[in-house]
Each structure stands twice: as C-alpha cells, then as structure tokens.
Write a protein that holds these residues in place. Structure first.
Motif, PDB file in Angstrom:
ATOM      1  N   UNK A  45       0.822  -1.203   0.000  1.00 20.25           N
ATOM      2  CA  UNK A  45       0.000   0.000   0.000  1.00 20.25           C
ATOM      3  C   UNK A  45       0.861   1.260   0.000  1.00 20.25           C
ATOM      4  N   UNK A  46       1.943   1.272   0.782  1.00 22.93           N
ATOM      5  CA  UNK A  46       2.831   2.439   0.783  1.00 22.93           C
ATOM      6  C   UNK A  46       3.476   2.635  -0.584  1.00 22.93           C
ATOM      7  N   UNK A  47       3.914   1.535  -1.210  1.00 21.34           N
ATOM      8  CA  UNK A  47       4.545   1.644  -2.532  1.00 21.34           C
ATOM      9  C   UNK A  47       3.542   2.085  -3.593  1.00 21.34           C
ATOM     10  N   UNK A  48       2.373   1.483  -3.593  1.00 14.00           N
ATOM     11  CA  UNK A  48       1.371   1.818  -4.613  1.00 14.00           C
ATOM     12  C   UNK A  48       0.860   3.249  -4.438  1.00 14.00           C
ATOM     13  N   UNK A  49       0.709   3.686  -3.216  1.00 11.00           N
ATOM     14  CA  UNK A  49       0.238   5.046  -2.988  1.00 11.00           C
ATOM     15  C   UNK A  49       1.240   6.079  -3.497  1.00 11.00           C
ATOM     16  N   UNK A  50       2.524   5.830  -3.259  1.00 14.47           N
ATOM     17  CA  UNK A  50       3.536   6.767  -3.759  1.00 14.47           C
ATOM     18  C   UNK A  50       3.571   6.787  -5.283  1.00 14.47           C
ATOM     19  N   UNK A  51       3.433   5.618  -5.910  1.00 15.76           N
ATOM     20  CA  UNK A  51       3.421   5.564  -7.374  1.00 15.76           C
ATOM     21  C   UNK A  51       2.215   6.318  -7.928  1.00 15.76           C
ATOM     22  N   UNK A  52       1.064   6.215  -7.266  1.00 21.15           N
ATOM     23  CA  UNK A  52      -0.117   6.934  -7.753  1.00 21.15           C
ATOM     24  C   UNK A  52       0.094   8.441  -7.706  1.00 21.15           C
ATOM     25  N   UNK A  53       0.756   8.950  -6.658  1.00 22.53           N
ATOM     26  CA  UNK A  53       1.006  10.386  -6.596  1.00 22.53           C
ATOM     27  C   UNK A  53       2.046  10.818  -7.628  1.00 22.53           C
ATOM     28  N   UNK A  54       2.989   9.945  -7.964  1.00 19.47           N
ATOM     29  CA  UNK A  54       3.944  10.265  -9.042  1.00 19.47           C
ATOM     30  C   UNK A  54       3.205  10.384 -10.365  1.00 19.47           C
ATOM     31  N   UNK A  55       2.258   9.464 -10.623  1.00 14.51           N
ATOM     32  CA  UNK A  55       1.458   9.556 -11.846  1.00 14.51           C
ATOM     33  C   UNK A  55       0.648  10.851 -11.882  1.00 14.51           C
ATOM     34  N   UNK A  56       0.092  11.230 -10.748  1.00 23.96           N
ATOM     35  CA  UNK A  56      -0.677  12.473 -10.706  1.00 23.96           C
ATOM     36  C   UNK A  56       0.223  13.669 -10.977  1.00 23.96           C
ATOM     37  N   UNK A  57       1.454  13.642 -10.471  1.00 21.68           N
ATOM     38  CA  UNK A  57       2.402  14.731 -10.745  1.00 21.68           C
ATOM     39  C   UNK A  57       2.721  14.838 -12.231  1.00 21.68           C
ATOM     40  N   UNK A  58       2.974  13.709 -12.861  1.00 22.53           N
ATOM     41  CA  UNK A  58       3.307  13.733 -14.297  1.00 22.53           C
ATOM     42  C   UNK A  58       2.111  14.198 -15.131  1.00 22.53           C
ATOM     43  N   UNK A  59       0.937  13.744 -14.784  1.00 20.16           N
ATOM     44  CA  UNK A  59      -0.251  14.180 -15.518  1.00 20.16           C
ATOM     45  C   UNK A  59      -0.463  15.674 -15.347  1.00 20.16           C
ATOM     46  N   UNK A  60      -0.259  16.193 -14.131  1.00 17.37           N
ATOM     47  CA  UNK A  60      -0.414  17.627 -13.902  1.00 17.37           C
ATOM     48  C   UNK A  60       0.579  18.458 -14.696  1.00 17.37           C
ATOM     49  N   UNK A  61       1.839  18.007 -14.736  1.00 20.16           N
ATOM     50  CA  UNK A  61       2.842  18.739 -15.539  1.00 20.16           C
ATOM     51  C   UNK A  61       2.493  18.710 -17.028  1.00 20.16           C
ATOM     52  N   UNK A  62       1.974  17.566 -17.489  1.00 15.08           N
ATOM     53  CA  UNK A  62       1.586  17.474 -18.894  1.00 15.08           C
ATOM     54  C   UNK A  62       0.445  18.440 -19.220  1.00 15.08           C
ATOM     55  N   UNK A  63      -0.553  18.482 -18.361  1.00 14.07           N
ATOM     56  CA  UNK A  63      -1.689  19.363 -18.622  1.00 14.07           C
ATOM     57  C   UNK A  63      -1.304  20.839 -18.534  1.00 14.07           C
ATOM     58  N   UNK A  64      -0.320  21.160 -17.715  1.00 20.26           N
ATOM     59  CA  UNK A  64       0.059  22.573 -17.574  1.00 20.26           C
ATOM     60  C   UNK A  64       0.833  23.060 -18.795  1.00 20.26           C
TER      61      UNK A  64
END
Length: 342
Positions: A76-95
């Motif tokens: 759960x700790x590993x998967x949660x961190x990976x999900x926030x990394x994906x959200x960061x990359x998606x946010x940078x792409x949209x910006x």
C-alpha cells in the motif's frame, strides 16, 4: 503483500519509493524548465505559478506518505507513492501542453486534473478495500476473482485517464468507449461477487460477550422456575459449590488472668397492674371484648354487649346486678364510673 514495514526488505522498498518520488520531482521540474526555455510565451507566468503549486503539493504529499508508511502494508505504501507520481506527471503534462487558444481552456484543464486525481486515488482505494475483503476468506475462486477484478479496475483507470489528457489532440472511436463500458461492467460484477461469497461461505466473526445488567440473570442461566426442588435458597451457596475451607487454627495465646465477675445489673421492677373494673358490688368483673377492653356499657345495663364475654366461660349467664332501692319506688340512679384520682 502483507509483509510488515519493519522488515529489512520493506525498508529497502520504502527507501526506493522515496527516491523515486524525489527523482520524479526533479524530473518534472527539469521538464518544466525546458518548456519555459523553448516553448511559446503565451501564458507562461500562469503556467509557472501552477507548476510551483504542483511541485509544492507533491512535496507535501510525499512527506505525509513517508510518515504514514510505518502504519501501512508495504504494497500500500509503494502503490500510494506511485499513484502520486502519476498524478504529478499528468499535472505537468496538462500545464505545459499547448492549448488551442479558446477561452476557458486553463480552467477546463484544472478541472480535468482534479478528475484524474480522483480516478487514480479511487482505484487505489478500491484495491485496498478489495484486498481487505479477500483476506477474510481466501480460496482458489476468490483469489482468481480478486486479481482479475483488480486488473480490470487498473485497465479501466488507464482508459479513463487517457481521454481526459489527450482529447484535445486525439479523437477516440466509439469502439473505445464500448470497451470502457464493458470493463466497467466486469469490474462492478467482480467487486460485488467477492463480498457476496464472503457473506455466504466465510466463517462468521465471534460476537463479543456482553455482560448482563445488574440484577439480570446471565444468558446461560436457567429460566425462572426450572431449578429442581431442593435447590439452595436465595443467598446460600449453590449445591455444587465446594464447602469453604476450615479456618486455620489461631496461635496459642498465653493464659490470661482470671476476670472478676461483674456485679449483676439490677432489673427494673414491673409496674403495678391496674385492677380490672367491676360492677357496682365491687366484686363481679365487667365483661371483656375480644380486643381486651372492658365492656363499660354492661355496667349500666347489667347485660354484656354484643361480642363481649365474662371472664368465667362456664357461667351460663351474667350475674345479676345487686338490687338497689330507689326513692319512692323509682329505680335507683346508675352508679358513676370510676374517676381517676388526681
């Protein structure tokens, strides 16, 4: 999957996860810098401000995730961190992706970013709750249902996120959305199937024992009236109870000096009894009522009243009152009742 975070292997995974978050933060910052240098200058100030907010938010979330990792399973700790990394990359792409220039494009992308973050975190929450239900009753069938359902949910998440990111540049055919709907149906069926199997075949959890309220009999006690005859009365020990142990003999005490007999306490003399009232002759007693009171009416009439009787039960009738001579043939006046002496 359920390995504790205190194990050496889990600590290595957590350290690697934190380094992945740091690397993603640095990479996103470098990509944003490159876009600033080679991109167009249309809205660059707003994009830079949103980028700073995105990076600061990701840094705060990474710190919170590292603090909560000690109380979570490793996966759960590993998967949660990976999900926030994906959200960061998606946010940078949209910006930093170029816009078509129509009014409201920036606000629309912010809304899309929020929806994408909710979809990713919702998929993570689904996996967390689904695995918790799977651990309650593990069989071959439930294992297949669990892993297939989680895989379908992950695929559905990716197919929902991609159109939100690239709908301005890519046109998706109707077949794509049919596949999305089919995956949503299969995921919903798998999600509902596991709790149903647990409800039917999983062992029931033992209910906590609740103490009976004061004065009430316990649930296992026999109902009122079912005790056999000869049972111990209220307040006494039950028949099956072991007899109390005999008290230990007291240690021998030295012989005490003889105690002198105390003088007897004087007993108060009984009070003098009041004589029973009699007729006018001063000899015959008056009749008595059942409550012990004298029949004063018989003093005047010469006959006992109803319910009164003489002291002598063998007397056939009341004694005749003494004859008294009146004045000029008239009956004499009744005697006065005894008056208390002052």
């Amino acid at each position: 999957m359920t390995e504790p975070t205190s194990s050496p292997q889990s600590n290595k995974i957590l350290r690697a996860t934190i380094w992945v978050a740091i690397g993603a933060l640095i990479a996103a910052a470098l990509v944003c810098v490159v876009w600033v240098l080679i991109g167009d200058s249309n809205g660059i100030v707003g994009k830079a401000f949103l980028t700073i907010l995105l990076l600061a938010g990701f840094a705060g979330v990474s710190i919170a995730e590292s603090n909560m990792a000690q109380n979570r399973p490793t996966w759960l700790a590993l998967t949660s961190m990976i999900s926030w990394v994906l959200i960061l990359l998606v946010g940078a792409f949209l910006i930093w992706m170029p816009t078509s220039g129509y009014f409201g494009a920036g606000a629309e992308r912010v809304f899309k970013f929020i929806v994408i973050a909710l979809i990713i975190q919702g998929a993570l929450l689904h996996a967390r709750l689904f695995l918790k239900a799977f651990q309650r009753h593990q069989t071959t069938f439930t294992s297949i249902v669990t892993y297939v359902t989680i895989g379908l949910v992950v695929i559905l998440m990716v197919m929902l996120v991609l159109p939100l990111m690239t709908d301005e540049f890519v046109t998706y055919r109707p077949l794509y959305w049919r596949v999305v709907v089919a995956l949503a149906i299969l995921s919903a069926v798998g999600t509902a199937l596991l709790p149903l199997v647990n409800a039917l075949f999983a062992p029931k959890r033992p209910r906590p024992h609740i103490a009976a309220p004061y004065g009430a009999a316990p649930s296992a006690a026999a109902p009122y009236g079912s005790a056999p005859y000869g049972a111990a009365p209220y307040g006494s020990a039950p028949l099956s109870a072991a007899p109390p142990a005999a008290p230990a003999p007291a240690p021998a005490q030295p012989a005490a000096a003889p105690v002198q007999a105390s003088a007897p306490t004087p007993t108060p003399a009984p009070a003098a009894s009041v004589p029973w009232p009699t007729f006018a002759d001063g000899v015959t007693p008056l009749p008595v009522f059942p409550d012990g009171s004298p029949d004063w009416n018989a003093y005047y009439t010469g006959q006992p009243s109803a319910g009164a009787r003489f002291w002598f039960t063998d007397a056939p009738s009341a004694p005749a009152a003494p004859a008294a001579h009146g004045h000029d043939g008239y009956p004499p006046a009744p005697p006065m009742p005894p008056q208390p002496h002052s």
